[in-house]
Enzyme design. Structure first.
Site, PDB file in Angstrom:
ATOM      1  N   GLY A  30      32.086 -36.315  -5.875  1.00 36.33           N
ATOM      2  CA  GLY A  30      31.943 -35.481  -4.686  1.00 36.33           C
ATOM      3  C   GLY A  30      31.441 -36.254  -3.476  1.00 36.33           C
ATOM      4  N   ASP A  32      28.530 -37.452  -2.931  1.00 38.45           N
ATOM      5  CA  ASP A  32      27.721 -38.594  -3.381  1.00 38.45           C
ATOM      6  C   ASP A  32      28.607 -39.839  -3.548  1.00 38.45           C
ATOM      7  OD1 ASP A  32      25.562 -40.008  -4.389  1.00 38.45           O
ATOM      8  OD2 ASP A  32      25.439 -38.905  -6.284  1.00 38.45           O
TER       9      ASP A  32
HETATM   10  N1  AR6 Z   1      31.994 -34.942   3.270  1.00 37.25           N
HETATM   11  C1  AR6 Z   1      31.411 -33.725   3.340  1.00 37.25           C
HETATM   12  N2  AR6 Z   1      31.359 -32.860   2.297  1.00 37.25           N
HETATM   13  C2  AR6 Z   1      31.939 -33.253   1.140  1.00 37.25           C
HETATM   14  C3  AR6 Z   1      32.576 -34.506   0.978  1.00 37.25           C
HETATM   15  C4  AR6 Z   1      32.593 -35.373   2.107  1.00 37.25           C
HETATM   16  N3  AR6 Z   1      33.149 -36.579   2.075  1.00 37.25           N
HETATM   17  N4  AR6 Z   1      33.050 -34.572  -0.307  1.00 37.25           N
HETATM   18  C5  AR6 Z   1      32.730 -33.413  -0.912  1.00 37.25           C
HETATM   19  N5  AR6 Z   1      32.080 -32.613  -0.052  1.00 37.25           N
HETATM   20  P1  AR6 Z   1      29.323 -31.934  -4.526  1.00 37.25           P
HETATM   21  P2  AR6 Z   1      26.845 -30.740  -5.565  1.00 37.25           P
HETATM   22  C6  AR6 Z   1      31.526 -31.249  -0.248  1.00 37.25           C
HETATM   23  O1  AR6 Z   1      30.048 -31.642  -5.796  1.00 37.25           O
HETATM   24  O2  AR6 Z   1      27.530 -29.448  -5.803  1.00 37.25           O
HETATM   25  C7  AR6 Z   1      27.820 -35.355  -7.595  1.00 37.25           C
HETATM   26  O3  AR6 Z   1      28.542 -35.952  -8.637  1.00 37.25           O
HETATM   27  C8  AR6 Z   1      32.126 -30.386  -1.332  1.00 37.25           C
HETATM   28  O4  AR6 Z   1      33.338 -29.786  -0.884  1.00 37.25           O
HETATM   29  O5  AR6 Z   1      29.561 -33.242  -3.875  1.00 37.25           O
HETATM   30  O6  AR6 Z   1      25.480 -30.741  -4.901  1.00 37.25           O
HETATM   31  C9  AR6 Z   1      26.340 -35.731  -7.617  1.00 37.25           C
HETATM   32  O7  AR6 Z   1      26.131 -37.033  -8.121  1.00 37.25           O
HETATM   33  C10 AR6 Z   1      31.026 -29.346  -1.541  1.00 37.25           C
HETATM   34  O8  AR6 Z   1      31.149 -28.286  -0.598  1.00 37.25           O
HETATM   35  O9  AR6 Z   1      27.719 -31.795  -4.714  1.00 37.25           O
HETATM   36  C11 AR6 Z   1      25.766 -34.690  -8.512  1.00 37.25           C
HETATM   37  O10 AR6 Z   1      25.893 -35.032  -9.881  1.00 37.25           O
HETATM   38  C12 AR6 Z   1      29.747 -30.119  -1.206  1.00 37.25           C
HETATM   39  O11 AR6 Z   1      30.178 -31.357  -0.613  1.00 37.25           O
HETATM   40  C13 AR6 Z   1      26.600 -33.467  -8.212  1.00 37.25           C
HETATM   41  O12 AR6 Z   1      27.857 -33.948  -7.756  1.00 37.25           O
HETATM   42  C14 AR6 Z   1      28.875 -30.415  -2.403  1.00 37.25           C
HETATM   43  O13 AR6 Z   1      29.695 -30.744  -3.514  1.00 37.25           O
HETATM   44  C15 AR6 Z   1      25.994 -32.635  -7.115  1.00 37.25           C
HETATM   45  O14 AR6 Z   1      26.727 -31.452  -6.973  1.00 37.25           O
END
Ligand code: AR6
Length: 164
Positions: A30, A32
């Site tokens: 994601g 991260d």
């Molecule tokens: N820019 C902005 N937002 C984004 C981007 C980007 N480049 N990519 C994804 N999103 P997530 P969580 C959005 O899954 O739910 C990771 O593996 C996405 O659409 O990134 O807090 C970590 O290491 C969503 O709305 O984070 C943890 O293990 C939002 O970011 C876990 O995921 C959050 O999605 C954390 O899960």
């Protein structure tokens, strides 16, 4: 001032971006994964020195290859149905990030939609908590430029509806 943007948070040109990380702070998928990729391998080296992070807390690193000077890594709650303190933990994430940004004298901060991807927090509830917490903080502690970066159209719509 609160702003909504649609797109990739790694492109933000302000002071600090927030990473929705996990407890290890050693990277993941994601947002991260996107942040570690864009910042470059030195970010992981600094993260290794931080000793992880508890849900609801936040830690700061340099931004390395990003345009943003800093990255604040916070760990959101994993959604387990809503009875395990998820809402309080999410609120704490936003508060701690703003607190750190203020400690470092930063003036613009970009948040992703913490916990609404892999961690499964319902998007409408998460958006309300994010906006309410930021508004309360700005009223109490003074103005900052806060950007909510929405990466999926549904979140963008929810934020637009709540903020206009
Ligand atoms: N820019 C902005 N937002 C984004 C981007 C980007 N480049 N990519 C994804 N999103 P997530 P969580 C959005 O899954 O739910 C990771 O593996 C996405 O659409 O990134 O807090 C970590 O290491 C969503 O709305 O984070 C943890 O293990 C939002 O970011 C876990 O995921 C959050 O999605 C954390 O899960």
């Amino acid at each position: 001032m609160i702003h909504i943007l649609y797109g990739d948070i790694t492109k933000f040109e302000g002071d600090v971006i927030v990473n929705a990380a996990n407890r290890s702070l050693l990277g993941g998928g994601g947002v991260d994964g996107a942040i570690h990729y864009a910042a470059g391998p030195q970010l992981l080296e600094e993260c290794k020195t931080l000793g992880g992070c508890d849900p609801g807390d936040a830690k700061i690193t340099k931004g390395y290859n990003l345009k943003a000077k800093y990255i604040i890594h916070t760990v959101g709650p994993i959604w387990r149905g809503g009875k395990s303190g998820e809402e309080d933990i999410l609120e704490s994430c936003y508060r701690r990030c703003l607190e750190l940004a203020r400690q470092y004298g930063l003036q613009s901060i970009a948040f992703p939609n913490i916990s609404t991807g892999a961690y499964g927090f319902p998007q409408d509830k998460a958006a309300k908590i994010a906006i309410d917490t930021v508004k309360k903080d700005l009223q109490k502690n003074g103005e900052l430029e806060v950007y909510f970066y929405c990466f999926d159209p549904n979140n963008y719509q929810i934020y637009s509806d709540l903020l206009t």
